[in-house]
Write a protein that holds these residues in place. Structure first.
Motif, PDB file in Angstrom:
ATOM      1  N   TYR A 214       0.805  -1.207   0.000  1.00  0.00           N
ATOM      2  CA  TYR A 214       0.000   0.000   0.000  1.00  0.00           C
ATOM      3  C   TYR A 214       0.847   1.268   0.000  1.00  0.00           C
TER       4      TYR A 214
ATOM      5  N   TYR B 176      -4.284   0.368 -11.644  1.00  0.00           N
ATOM      6  CA  TYR B 176      -3.816  -0.585 -10.636  1.00  0.00           C
ATOM      7  C   TYR B 176      -4.044  -1.990 -11.177  1.00  0.00           C
TER       8      TYR B 176
ATOM      9  N   HIS C  29       0.004   6.713  -6.537  1.00  0.00           N
ATOM     10  CA  HIS C  29      -1.232   7.494  -6.584  1.00  0.00           C
ATOM     11  C   HIS C  29      -0.924   8.982  -6.463  1.00  0.00           C
ATOM     12  N   HIS C  30      -0.042   9.340  -5.531  1.00  0.00           N
ATOM     13  CA  HIS C  30       0.324  10.740  -5.339  1.00  0.00           C
ATOM     14  C   HIS C  30       0.992  11.301  -6.594  1.00  0.00           C
TER      15      HIS C  30
ATOM     16  N   THR D 220      -8.555   5.805  -0.038  1.00  0.00           N
ATOM     17  CA  THR D 220      -7.613   6.922  -0.167  1.00  0.00           C
ATOM     18  C   THR D 220      -6.821   6.855  -1.463  1.00  0.00           C
ATOM     19  N   LEU D 221      -6.911   5.740  -2.184  1.00  0.00           N
ATOM     20  CA  LEU D 221      -6.132   5.564  -3.406  1.00  0.00           C
ATOM     21  C   LEU D 221      -6.984   5.695  -4.665  1.00  0.00           C
TER      22      LEU D 221
ATOM     23  N   MET E 272       1.684   1.810  -3.560  1.00  0.00           N
ATOM     24  CA  MET E 272       0.459   2.243  -4.235  1.00  0.00           C
ATOM     25  C   MET E 272       0.174   3.710  -3.919  1.00  0.00           C
ATOM     26  N   SER E 273       0.384   4.095  -2.665  1.00  0.00           N
ATOM     27  CA  SER E 273       0.116   5.469  -2.251  1.00  0.00           C
ATOM     28  C   SER E 273       1.073   6.447  -2.935  1.00  0.00           C
TER      29      SER E 273
END
Length: 387
Positions: A103, A129, A110-111, A157-158, A106-107
């Motif tokens: 995660y 994803y 994503h950012h 959040t993603l 992934m975060s």
């Protein structure tokens, strides 16, 4: 008042996304196509002359390029590198793809994508994803330790990328709870089936729940056999609108299988994709890949045990292969690389056609469909005559 740069190019042959035209003068104003009109061939050197002009390619499944793998460097700099490298091969827009990972990775990814969208980075449409909600039985090169069941609170959040760009999620429907696909769709995600051991009935139910696509058709999914049509059988159904990604490199899928799939589904619901890793646009023969070492040889990249690790394919080669290996017409091949992915993403009013009001994201080719120049949003990013 904003001043827009006006650019004119002359195409001896132009594919406007639907039809072939000859001797066309195309005018860009800023990021957009202002006009397309018949004209005589210019005799001065002020207007660039092109053999073939077509809508630029859209790759919805690209993991890296030019030495950068998005999983390894989930940064805006890696995205810029991927865009620049794939532009050499006619790609004008992409969905950078993150292979199953933790995660925190992934975060970070994503950012980076959200940052790129906020900055209007040319060539970045959103994010894909690929996992981690996949079936270990059909994991392919994905690291099994990264595969898991979804946790909605963490995942929420993603998903913000869907607010300003496009979001794709590839999953195995048998690995997620009931209602999960519907929830993702309600959050703005385009859900695809991939790396799945689902039965035909499970895959069909997932389509009824909102699944829109099938990631790298035939690869890492249950095959079509006489008594159990599997995920492939569900993918080739035509009663509901779904799209299938094809890695047309001659290694992932036999040309005969691709021909059969297109005969069943129709080319209008097939997308050419690369699944490219960092080898594309790089001279490296061996490279790290998700904790393993992969080797590039004869147009493919594999782990030491022979497992395909993404691809060494670019979109221009995919177009040429669709013509030479699968037997599609140039128009169909170009549509599978541009208009069809635009339709799949819901961007068919911006990309995939050369018409007034569309984005000036185009590719110039020679008669053998080798890329000579690429424009993204009216700016030449590859080819001769660049500033």
């Amino acid at each position: 008042m904003t001043e827009y740069t006006v650019i004119r190019v002359f195409a001896e042959r132009l594919f406007d996304g639907e039809h072939w035209l000859t001797n066309q003068l195309v005018t860009f104003k800023g990021q957009m196509i202002e006009s397309v009109e018949s004209a005589t061939m210019p005799t001065n050197g002020e207007i660039e002359r092109l053999d073939v002009l077509a809508p630029g390619f859209i790759d919805v499944h690209v993991n890296g390029g030019g030495g950068a793998l998005f999983n390894h460097t989930p940064t805006i700099e890696a995205l810029a590198r991927m865009v620049a490298v794939h532009a050499q091969f006619g790609t004008v827009a992409m969905m950078p793809t993150l292979i199953s990972d933790d995660y925190d990775v992934m975060s970070q990814a994503h950012h980076a994508v959200c940052q790129a969208l906020e900055q209007n980075m040319a060539g970045i449409l959103g994010m894909h994803y690929e996992g981690p909600y996949l079936n270990p039985i059909r994991k392919g090169v994905h690291n099994e330790s990264k595969l898991r069941k979804p946790t909605e609170g963490t995942l929420s959040t993603l998903l913000n990328v869907s607010r300003s760009g496009k979001l794709m999620v590839t999953l195995a429907p048998e690995q997620v709870p009931e209602g999960f696909i519907e929830w993702l769709v309600s959050e703005g995600a385009i859900v695809c089936i991939g790396h799945s051991a689902a039965s035909y009935d499970q895959a069909r139910q997932a389509v009824m729940s909102g699944v829109r696509g099938f990631t790298h058709l035939f690869n890492a999914m249950t095959p079509l056999v006489s008594r159990e049509p599997g995920v492939v059988g569900a993918a080739l159904q035509t009663d509901l609108p779904t799209w299938c990604g094809l890695i047309a490199d001659g290694h992932h899928v036999h040309p005969a299988a691709m021909r059969v799939a297109i005969a069943a589904k129709g080319s209008e619901h097939m997308l050419l994709v690369t699944d490219a890793i960092q080898s594309v646009g790089s001279d490296e023969k061996e490279m790290p890949f998700l904790g393993k070492k992969v080797r590039r040889s004869e147009g493919k990249v594999t782990t030491e045990d022979g497992t395909l690790a993404g691809s060494d394919l670019d979109m221009a080669t995919a177009v040429r292969n669709a013509i030479s290996l699968i037997g599609r017409t140039p128009a169909e091949a170009l549509q599978m690389a541009s208009l069809r992915p635009a339709e799949f993403l819901g961007l068919e009013h911006q990309f995939g056609r050369i018409k007034p009001g569309y984005r000036a994201s185009l590719v110039a080719l020679n008669e053998d469909f080798v890329v000579k120049a690429t424009w993204i949003d009216g700016q030449k990013v590859w080819g001769s005559g660049m500033a």
